[in-house]
Design a protein around this motif. Sequence first.
Motif, PDB file in Angstrom:
ATOM      1  N   GLY A   1      24.263  34.200  37.399  1.00 13.95           N
ATOM      2  CA  GLY A   1      23.393  33.847  36.284  1.00 13.95           C
ATOM      3  C   GLY A   1      24.069  33.977  34.938  1.00 13.95           C
ATOM      4  O   GLY A   1      23.549  33.500  33.933  1.00 13.95           O
ATOM      5  N   LEU A   2      25.224  34.637  34.894  1.00  8.58           N
ATOM      6  CA  LEU A   2      25.941  34.822  33.632  1.00  8.58           C
ATOM      7  C   LEU A   2      27.166  33.932  33.495  1.00  8.58           C
ATOM      8  O   LEU A   2      27.773  33.874  32.427  1.00  8.58           O
ATOM      9  N   THR A   3      27.513  33.230  34.577  1.00  7.30           N
ATOM     10  CA  THR A   3      28.767  32.468  34.556  1.00  7.30           C
ATOM     11  C   THR A   3      28.836  31.510  33.372  1.00  7.30           C
ATOM     12  O   THR A   3      29.873  31.397  32.724  1.00  7.30           O
ATOM     13  N   GLU A   4      27.738  30.853  33.059  1.00  6.81           N
ATOM     14  CA  GLU A   4      27.831  29.806  32.035  1.00  6.81           C
ATOM     15  C   GLU A   4      28.109  30.345  30.632  1.00  6.81           C
ATOM     16  O   GLU A   4      28.594  29.604  29.791  1.00  6.81           O
ATOM     17  N   VAL A   5      27.856  31.627  30.395  1.00 11.45           N
ATOM     18  CA  VAL A   5      28.189  32.165  29.067  1.00 11.45           C
ATOM     19  C   VAL A   5      29.581  32.809  29.034  1.00 11.45           C
ATOM     20  O   VAL A   5      30.036  33.262  27.984  1.00 11.45           O
ATOM     21  N   MET A   6      30.237  32.854  30.182  1.00 13.63           N
ATOM     22  CA  MET A   6      31.538  33.525  30.257  1.00 13.63           C
ATOM     23  C   MET A   6      32.643  32.665  29.647  1.00 13.63           C
ATOM     24  O   MET A   6      32.622  31.439  29.748  1.00 13.63           O
ATOM     25  N   ASP A   7      33.628  33.334  29.052  1.00 13.95           N
ATOM     26  CA  ASP A   7      34.831  32.628  28.624  1.00 13.95           C
ATOM     27  C   ASP A   7      35.736  32.369  29.822  1.00 13.95           C
ATOM     28  O   ASP A   7      36.403  31.339  29.879  1.00 13.95           O
ATOM     29  N   PHE A   8      35.766  33.344  30.737  1.00 12.38           N
ATOM     30  CA  PHE A   8      36.575  33.186  31.953  1.00 12.38           C
ATOM     31  C   PHE A   8      35.804  33.740  33.138  1.00 12.38           C
ATOM     32  O   PHE A   8      35.203  34.813  33.043  1.00 12.38           O
ATOM     33  N   ALA A   9      35.803  33.017  34.240  1.00 10.81           N
ATOM     34  CA  ALA A   9      35.197  33.512  35.476  1.00 10.81           C
ATOM     35  C   ALA A   9      36.284  33.507  36.544  1.00 10.81           C
ATOM     36  O   ALA A   9      36.820  32.453  36.889  1.00 10.81           O
ATOM     37  N   ILE A  10      36.628  34.696  37.023  1.00 10.32           N
ATOM     38  CA  ILE A  10      37.629  34.797  38.081  1.00 10.32           C
ATOM     39  C   ILE A  10      36.887  34.963  39.394  1.00 10.32           C
ATOM     40  O   ILE A  10      36.108  35.911  39.572  1.00 10.32           O
ATOM     41  N   ARG A  11      37.112  34.017  40.292  1.00  9.64           N
ATOM     42  CA  ARG A  11      36.406  34.031  41.573  1.00  9.64           C
ATOM     43  C   ARG A  11      37.183  34.871  42.570  1.00  9.64           C
ATOM     44  O   ARG A  11      38.224  34.435  43.072  1.00  9.64           O
ATOM     45  N   GLY A  12      36.685  36.059  42.860  1.00  8.71           N
ATOM     46  CA  GLY A  12      37.353  36.901  43.843  1.00  8.71           C
ATOM     47  C   GLY A  12      36.652  38.237  43.930  1.00  8.71           C
ATOM     48  O   GLY A  12      35.695  38.499  43.191  1.00  8.71           O
ATOM     49  N   ARG A  13      37.115  39.081  44.837  1.00 10.24           N
ATOM     50  CA  ARG A  13      36.512  40.397  45.022  1.00 10.24           C
ATOM     51  C   ARG A  13      37.089  41.383  44.006  1.00 10.24           C
ATOM     52  O   ARG A  13      38.288  41.344  43.726  1.00 10.24           O
ATOM     53  N   SER A  14      36.222  42.267  43.533  1.00  9.64           N
ATOM     54  CA  SER A  14      36.672  43.201  42.498  1.00  9.64           C
ATOM     55  C   SER A  14      37.798  44.098  42.988  1.00  9.64           C
ATOM     56  O   SER A  14      38.698  44.432  42.222  1.00  9.64           O
ATOM     57  N   GLY A  15      37.769  44.482  44.263  1.00 12.28           N
ATOM     58  CA  GLY A  15      38.798  45.372  44.791  1.00 12.28           C
ATOM     59  C   GLY A  15      40.170  44.714  44.879  1.00 12.28           C
ATOM     60  O   GLY A  15      41.185  45.398  45.009  1.00 12.28           O
ATOM     61  N   GLU A  16      40.179  43.394  44.809  1.00 12.49           N
ATOM     62  CA  GLU A  16      41.455  42.681  44.820  1.00 12.49           C
ATOM     63  C   GLU A  16      41.835  42.216  43.419  1.00 12.49           C
ATOM     64  O   GLU A  16      42.982  42.353  42.992  1.00 12.49           O
ATOM     65  N   VAL A  17      40.846  41.658  42.698  1.00 15.73           N
ATOM     66  CA  VAL A  17      41.152  41.060  41.398  1.00 15.73           C
ATOM     67  C   VAL A  17      41.487  42.121  40.348  1.00 15.73           C
ATOM     68  O   VAL A  17      42.465  41.969  39.596  1.00 15.73           O
ATOM     69  N   LEU A  18      40.710  43.186  40.279  1.00 13.54           N
ATOM     70  CA  LEU A  18      40.937  44.174  39.210  1.00 13.54           C
ATOM     71  C   LEU A  18      42.336  44.794  39.277  1.00 13.54           C
ATOM     72  O   LEU A  18      43.036  44.816  38.259  1.00 13.54           O
ATOM     73  N   PRO A  19      42.777  45.275  40.445  1.00 10.74           N
ATOM     74  CA  PRO A  19      44.131  45.828  40.490  1.00 10.74           C
ATOM     75  C   PRO A  19      45.200  44.789  40.120  1.00 10.74           C
ATOM     76  O   PRO A  19      46.154  45.099  39.412  1.00 10.74           O
ATOM     77  N   ARG A  20      45.009  43.550  40.560  1.00 10.82           N
ATOM     78  CA  ARG A  20      45.991  42.499  40.271  1.00 10.82           C
ATOM     79  C   ARG A  20      46.038  42.205  38.769  1.00 10.82           C
ATOM     80  O   ARG A  20      47.098  42.068  38.171  1.00 10.82           O
ATOM     81  N   LEU A  21      44.849  42.136  38.189  1.00  4.57           N
ATOM     82  CA  LEU A  21      44.739  41.851  36.757  1.00  4.57           C
ATOM     83  C   LEU A  21      45.399  42.953  35.926  1.00  4.57           C
ATOM     84  O   LEU A  21      46.165  42.671  34.993  1.00  4.57           O
ATOM     85  N   LEU A  22      45.110  44.196  36.271  1.00  4.13           N
ATOM     86  CA  LEU A  22      45.674  45.304  35.489  1.00  4.13           C
ATOM     87  C   LEU A  22      47.176  45.379  35.677  1.00  4.13           C
ATOM     88  O   LEU A  22      47.919  45.614  34.712  1.00  4.13           O
ATOM     89  N   ALA A  23      47.628  45.171  36.901  1.00  2.46           N
ATOM     90  CA  ALA A  23      49.073  45.192  37.146  1.00  2.46           C
ATOM     91  C   ALA A  23      49.745  44.100  36.316  1.00  2.46           C
ATOM     92  O   ALA A  23      50.783  44.333  35.679  1.00  2.46           O
ATOM     93  N   ALA A  24      49.137  42.910  36.280  1.00  2.00           N
ATOM     94  CA  ALA A  24      49.715  41.806  35.511  1.00  2.00           C
ATOM     95  C   ALA A  24      49.756  42.134  34.016  1.00  2.00           C
ATOM     96  O   ALA A  24      50.636  41.674  33.290  1.00  2.00           O
ATOM     97  N   ALA A  25      48.799  42.949  33.562  1.00  2.00           N
ATOM     98  CA  ALA A  25      48.745  43.316  32.140  1.00  2.00           C
ATOM     99  C   ALA A  25      49.593  44.552  31.839  1.00  2.00           C
ATOM    100  O   ALA A  25      49.598  45.043  30.707  1.00  2.00           O
ATOM    101  N   GLY A  26      50.255  45.070  32.847  1.00  2.00           N
ATOM    102  CA  GLY A  26      51.148  46.212  32.641  1.00  2.00           C
ATOM    103  C   GLY A  26      50.438  47.549  32.518  1.00  2.00           C
ATOM    104  O   GLY A  26      50.969  48.498  31.941  1.00  2.00           O
ATOM    105  N   ILE A  27      49.237  47.638  33.045  1.00  2.00           N
ATOM    106  CA  ILE A  27      48.476  48.895  32.980  1.00  2.00           C
ATOM    107  C   ILE A  27      48.750  49.700  34.253  1.00  2.00           C
ATOM    108  O   ILE A  27      48.548  49.196  35.351  1.00  2.00           O
ATOM    109  N   PRO A  28      49.242  50.941  34.112  1.00  2.00           N
ATOM    110  CA  PRO A  28      49.607  51.717  35.310  1.00  2.00           C
ATOM    111  C   PRO A  28      48.384  52.087  36.144  1.00  2.00           C
ATOM    112  O   PRO A  28      47.391  52.588  35.618  1.00  2.00           O
TER     113      PRO A  28
END
Length: 264
Positions: A233-260
């Motif tokens: 219900g919130l997708t249409e107001v989002m700037d970015f919607a990443i389709r995936g599971r939080s347990g996979e996407v969040l670690p990948r995203l933080l690693a890509a951003a250089g966050i330990p």
Amino acid sequence: TESVPEDVVTLVREARQVVALSGAGMSAESGVPTFREVQRGLWERFSAEELATPDAFEADPALVWTWYRWRQALIAAVEPNPGHRALAAWQRHLADQGGWLAAVTQNVDDLHERAGTDVLAHLHGSITTHRCADCQEPVEVPDPAYDGFTVPPEPEQPPRCPACQEGLARPDVVWFSEMLPAEAFDAATAAIRASDLVIVVGTSGIVQPAASLPLLGLERGVPLIEINPEETGLTEVMDFAIRGRSGEVLPRLLAAAGIPLDRR
Ligand code: APR
Ligand code: ZN
């Protein structure tokens, strides 16, 4: 869904004041069923929406109590997942940089805390504490004596309140049609008003007023990112919607951003 857009990585790397709004999907990979998925066993005839209401508790306190006791036992038996742990790591990282991450959750479980996150607001309360349905005094209730992976065969009655000896104990959660705890909602509102990034994880974005919180960010032009395997219900107001599971996407995203991710 394998790669995370470079613009999102940049936003995450540069954000200093982050609000993470989580929902049931955040805990799904830990083995906690979400609210809108079909239930099994004793509960298969009921939807969560039919059990999580004051009317349902009034009509059949044992049914509703037993459902919550089972969910409580299940939550006690599962572990935080890599998504919870990534959020905790991000919070520590931002605190080290003089920033902050405000964890605002609709979840009544304690998996964020058990992953090491300091939760700013439990918008829908907590399943691990109880209060009297009449006089609202806190009631101490021992943990369920059964394994959360097996559904208890017999409904049990909620204990009576020792303070007024009249009311029944109920979990400290917010039921449909009930008000959110004002303190939690105000804290969440203030955090969003001070944020430079809002990330919405694992919520269908349809239960109000929680689902309207990201709109406060939208008004201020704060970037909004969603992580969810499905459209919400919130997708249409989002700037970015990443389709995936939080347990996979969040670690990948933080690693890509250089966050330990691993430091405790
Ligand atoms: N990672 C991220 N999101 C996921 C995952 C996952 N692994 N698995 C499922 N989801 C998403 C679903 O696609 C769905 O959008 O999680 C969302 C779960 O939606 P709901 O069950 O509606 O949960 P939530 O949005 O938290 O519900 C809000 O409603 O019943 C009340 O008080 C209860 O807090 C709850 C509120
Ligand atoms: Zn009482």
